[in-house]
Every structure is written in C-alpha cells, then in structure tokens.
Design an enzyme around this catalytic site. Structure first.
Site, PDB file in Angstrom:
ATOM      1  N   LYS A   1      -2.225  -1.509  -3.711  1.00  0.00           N
ATOM      2  CA  LYS A   1      -3.059  -0.309  -3.667  1.00  0.00           C
ATOM      3  C   LYS A   1      -2.169   0.922  -3.760  1.00  0.00           C
ATOM      4  O   LYS A   1      -1.174   0.997  -3.037  1.00  0.00           O
ATOM      5  CB  LYS A   1      -3.850  -0.295  -2.354  1.00  0.00           C
ATOM      6  CG  LYS A   1      -4.783   0.887  -2.174  1.00  0.00           C
ATOM      7  CD  LYS A   1      -5.488   0.811  -0.830  1.00  0.00           C
ATOM      8  CE  LYS A   1      -6.433   1.993  -0.644  1.00  0.00           C
ATOM      9  NZ  LYS A   1      -7.073   1.985   0.692  1.00  0.00           N
TER      10      LYS A   1
ATOM     11  N   SER B   1     -10.284   5.497  -4.805  1.00  0.00           N
ATOM     12  CA  SER B   1     -11.257   6.573  -5.004  1.00  0.00           C
ATOM     13  C   SER B   1     -10.798   7.620  -6.008  1.00  0.00           C
ATOM     14  O   SER B   1     -11.588   8.084  -6.833  1.00  0.00           O
ATOM     15  CB  SER B   1     -11.552   7.239  -3.660  1.00  0.00           C
ATOM     16  OG  SER B   1     -10.366   7.763  -3.077  1.00  0.00           O
TER      17      SER B   1
ATOM     18  N   TYR C   1     -15.008   0.858  -7.203  1.00  0.00           N
ATOM     19  CA  TYR C   1     -16.281   1.560  -7.048  1.00  0.00           C
ATOM     20  C   TYR C   1     -17.118   1.449  -8.319  1.00  0.00           C
ATOM     21  O   TYR C   1     -18.304   1.759  -8.303  1.00  0.00           O
ATOM     22  CB  TYR C   1     -16.022   3.025  -6.681  1.00  0.00           C
ATOM     23  CG  TYR C   1     -15.225   3.141  -5.398  1.00  0.00           C
ATOM     24  CD1 TYR C   1     -15.839   2.970  -4.165  1.00  0.00           C
ATOM     25  CD2 TYR C   1     -13.848   3.369  -5.426  1.00  0.00           C
ATOM     26  CE1 TYR C   1     -15.105   3.044  -2.991  1.00  0.00           C
ATOM     27  CE2 TYR C   1     -13.107   3.432  -4.262  1.00  0.00           C
ATOM     28  CZ  TYR C   1     -13.737   3.275  -3.038  1.00  0.00           C
ATOM     29  OH  TYR C   1     -13.000   3.322  -1.878  1.00  0.00           O
TER      30      TYR C   1
ATOM     31  N   GLU D   1       7.664  -6.659   1.247  1.00  0.00           N
ATOM     32  CA  GLU D   1       6.448  -6.515   2.058  1.00  0.00           C
ATOM     33  C   GLU D   1       5.513  -7.707   1.844  1.00  0.00           C
ATOM     34  O   GLU D   1       4.969  -8.271   2.797  1.00  0.00           O
ATOM     35  CB  GLU D   1       5.719  -5.220   1.684  1.00  0.00           C
ATOM     36  CG  GLU D   1       6.391  -3.941   2.160  1.00  0.00           C
ATOM     37  CD  GLU D   1       6.105  -3.643   3.635  1.00  0.00           C
ATOM     38  OE1 GLU D   1       5.539  -4.507   4.334  1.00  0.00           O
ATOM     39  OE2 GLU D   1       6.451  -2.544   4.085  1.00  0.00           O
TER      40      GLU D   1
ATOM     41  N   LYS E   1       0.857  -1.184   0.000  1.00  0.00           N
ATOM     42  CA  LYS E   1       0.000   0.000   0.000  1.00  0.00           C
ATOM     43  C   LYS E   1       0.895   1.237   0.000  1.00  0.00           C
ATOM     44  O   LYS E   1       1.688   1.441   0.915  1.00  0.00           O
ATOM     45  CB  LYS E   1      -0.920   0.006   1.218  1.00  0.00           C
ATOM     46  CG  LYS E   1      -1.852   1.214   1.274  1.00  0.00           C
ATOM     47  CD  LYS E   1      -2.749   1.152   2.503  1.00  0.00           C
ATOM     48  CE  LYS E   1      -3.660   2.365   2.586  1.00  0.00           C
ATOM     49  NZ  LYS E   1      -4.528   2.313   3.795  1.00  0.00           N
TER      50      LYS E   1
ATOM     51  N   ARG F   1     -11.160   9.757   1.771  1.00  0.00           N
ATOM     52  CA  ARG F   1     -11.181  10.422   3.079  1.00  0.00           C
ATOM     53  C   ARG F   1     -12.442  11.251   3.252  1.00  0.00           C
ATOM     54  O   ARG F   1     -12.972  11.377   4.358  1.00  0.00           O
ATOM     55  CB  ARG F   1      -9.914  11.257   3.252  1.00  0.00           C
ATOM     56  CG  ARG F   1      -8.671  10.377   3.390  1.00  0.00           C
ATOM     57  CD  ARG F   1      -7.367  11.135   3.455  1.00  0.00           C
ATOM     58  NE  ARG F   1      -6.256  10.184   3.506  1.00  0.00           N
ATOM     59  CZ  ARG F   1      -5.050  10.411   3.022  1.00  0.00           C
ATOM     60  NH1 ARG F   1      -4.773  11.570   2.460  1.00  0.00           N
ATOM     61  NH2 ARG F   1      -4.105   9.490   3.099  1.00  0.00           N
TER      62      ARG F   1
ATOM     63  N   LYS G   1       1.371  10.025   5.890  1.00  0.00           N
ATOM     64  CA  LYS G   1       1.509   8.620   6.257  1.00  0.00           C
ATOM     65  C   LYS G   1       2.768   7.986   5.663  1.00  0.00           C
ATOM     66  O   LYS G   1       2.855   6.764   5.522  1.00  0.00           O
ATOM     67  CB  LYS G   1       0.254   7.850   5.819  1.00  0.00           C
ATOM     68  CG  LYS G   1      -1.033   8.392   6.433  1.00  0.00           C
ATOM     69  CD  LYS G   1      -2.236   7.520   6.131  1.00  0.00           C
ATOM     70  CE  LYS G   1      -3.492   8.069   6.788  1.00  0.00           C
ATOM     71  NZ  LYS G   1      -4.661   7.177   6.633  1.00  0.00           N
TER      72      LYS G   1
END
Length: 332
Positions: free
Chosen positions: A255, A281, A320, A240, A201, A211, A224
């Site tokens: 992602k 998104s 979505y 990872e 990610k 968000r 982040k």
C-alpha cells in the site's frame, strides 16, 4: 539463436487484429473475484452520506450496510474491507473505542454476516480511526510506542474476530504485531481467523481522502514517518514482508498501489505468497477528478489501473472502483 523471429515474417500486430484474438492472447485477466471493496460505516440510522473528496463513495449506517453490499455480492466480489467513521470529538488519546465489542466495526460485522454469511469480511486493525491525535498507535512522550500499541491491537483484533470478521488486517506498521495478534487469536480458539498484513505500507501522500472518509482530517499530529515506510526504499519492503510471513501472516499487502508496482512485483516474485495491493483513496480520487474534468475516460482509466496490479503479480486488489469494475466485467 533468435527464438523471436524477425519482421516481416513475424508481425506481432497479427494477434492484436481482432477483439477475439486479443482476448485469447491476454496474459493477465481481471475478474470480480480479484476485487475487494472497501466500505465506510457511520453511526446513526438510515444514513448514506457522500464522502466529499471521493466522488461516488459513501458512508453507510449499520442498518443500511447489508443493502449497500448486496450488489457486490451478486456480482461475485468475494470480500469487503470495513472502516469506521469516527468524529474527532468521539475519540481519545488511547483509542479506547477500538476495544468496545459493540463499536461500529463490530456491529457492522455482525449485521453483514447475518445478511451475507458467505461474504468475506476484512477488518482494519489500527488505532488511527479512534485516537484524537490520529496516529495508528498510542503516544508516549510524543512517540508512537510499539509494545503498548501492540497490546491494544491484540485486544482489538480479538473483539473484531469474535464479531465475525474473517480476516484481521493490521495496518499500523508496528514491529512484531503479526505474531502477537496470531497468538492472541489462537489463545481464544480463533484459529481460522486469517491475517492479511499491511506488510509494506508506505508513508504516502495519497491517503488524504481516506482521512476525510473516516473523520481524521485535521486530527493527525505530526506525521507517520517513524513507523510507515520511506517511499525511497524497496529492499526494506522485502524485510518487512519476510518478518510478517515468519510471524504467521496468511496474506500480505502493499500500500499504496500504482506508485509501488515494483514492490508488488518484488514481493510476489520473492515469496510466492498470496499478495494484495491497495489502490488507495488518493489514486481513486485523482482518476475521478480527471474524469469529472473530461480529461480521462472513466472505464478505460479504471480498468487499465486495475489490470496493472494483476500484471505486477497481485492476487487481488482492494479498490474503491471494485463495484464499478465488477459491473463492467459482468457486462462483458
């Protein structure tokens, strides 16, 4: 020796001449069974609230959730991913709402399982939708503390699994959380609960509309980058993923989607694991914005993006667009 022939004996356009030959020679196919539909839950009753930054996407109250996903079930979409909308005023620094067995996620899971027992439920495990500072974990001296966060995530995961969530999806990017969550689930006898790890990610700029959808706009303090991956890195993604597999992940995820097709391909090629990709998104909203301006054709842009994930090697896509794409696929 040339096994590929040469022009004019070989004309690759021959197999593109008719719709039926294009179907017969297609190397990758997309079906509703490849799609996972992310949905947003909100408090209240009889609520369907549009998400302003994501045209066509809504938040629904728990009493409307079963109705909301009914068409997706009928179209053959096998699973939905659940996310809660939490206003900033209902959050705290420790994200304690994540541990409430009667929180929005758990109530939503119970309602959906009661109405659609064969629908897979994927539950996001992280604290960003519960913390007042918007981080995926708890802050200690301004830094997201790994071990303290993982301890909370384990309790969150157990609560969600006990509420009916089939697949725990840790999106927090803390080190060691997959193995610790696996142990916590097994200790409670939840041996059939799967883990879909957000294994690679990235610290992406494509998350902003999400968000908005979960009530985190303006909440995030800082960024982040200390725990999500650097977009410049590719080899690190393999490390990872390898760690998460070793810790017991049943499925892995990359992602965002389109900017990271190379990562999807490398992960699938290297590990041969069930590999998923999240068309996030920002990717959705960019396409929809261009469609609304008349710059792109909705169906062509949507389907071209989705098939690219399959071509890269993904087993499935969180999108979505899932409901819209499934309608189009069923229509033939």
């Amino acid at each position: 020796m040339n096994f590929y022939g040469s022009f004019p004996t070989t004309r690759l356009r021959r197999n593109r001449h008719d719709a039926w030959t294009r179907k017969l020679t297609a190397e990758n196919r997309l079906t509703p069974a490849d799609l996972i539909w992310p949905i947003f839950l909100t408090e209240g009753e009889n609520k369907v609230v549009p998400v302003e930054s994501m045209p066509g996407i809504v938040r629904v109250s728990v009493d409307r959730a079963a109705e909301h996903v009914a068409e997706a079930v009928a179209l053959g979409i096998p699973a939905v991913a659940l996310f809660p909308y939490t206003p900033v005023e209902d959050r705290d620094e420790e994200g304690t709402g994540a541990l409430n067995p009667d929180n929005l996620m758990c109530r939503g899971a119970r309602a959906l399982k009661a109405a659609h027992p064969d629908l897979g439920l994927i539950g996001d495990v992280a604290l960003d939708t519960y913390t007042s500072h918007g981080h995926d974990g708890v802050l200690r001296d301004g830094y997201v503390h790994n071990e303290d966060t993982v301890e909370i995530l384990c309790r969150q995961a157990v609560a969600m699994a006990e509420a009916g969530v089939d697949v725990i999806a840790p999106s927090d990017m803390m080190d060691g959380r997959v193995g610790t969550i696996r142990a916590a689930l097994d200790a409670k006898g939840l041996i059939h609960t799967r883990i879909m790890s957000y294994a690679a990610k990235y610290a992406s700029g494509y998350y902003a509309p999400f968000r908005d959808a979960v009530g985190s706009t303006g909440a995030l303090i800082g960024d982040k980058k200390t725990y999500q991956m650097d977009p410049a890195n590719s080899d690190e993604a393999l490390r990872e993923v390898a760690l998460d597999i070793a810790e017991g992940a049943d499925m892995v995820m990359v992602k965002p989607g389109l900017p990271y097709l190379d990562i999807v391909h490398r992960v699938k090629t290297e590990f041969g694991m069930p590999t998923y990709v999240y068309q996030v998104s920002g990717e959705y909203s960019m396409i929809m914005a261009a469609v609304e301006r008349g710059w792109l054709d909705h169906d062509r842009a949507m389907m071209e993006a989705l098939i690219s994930f399959k071509r890269a090697g993904a087993n499935g896509v969180l999108s979505y667009f899932a409901l819209k794409a499934a309608r189009l696929l069923k229509a033939g």
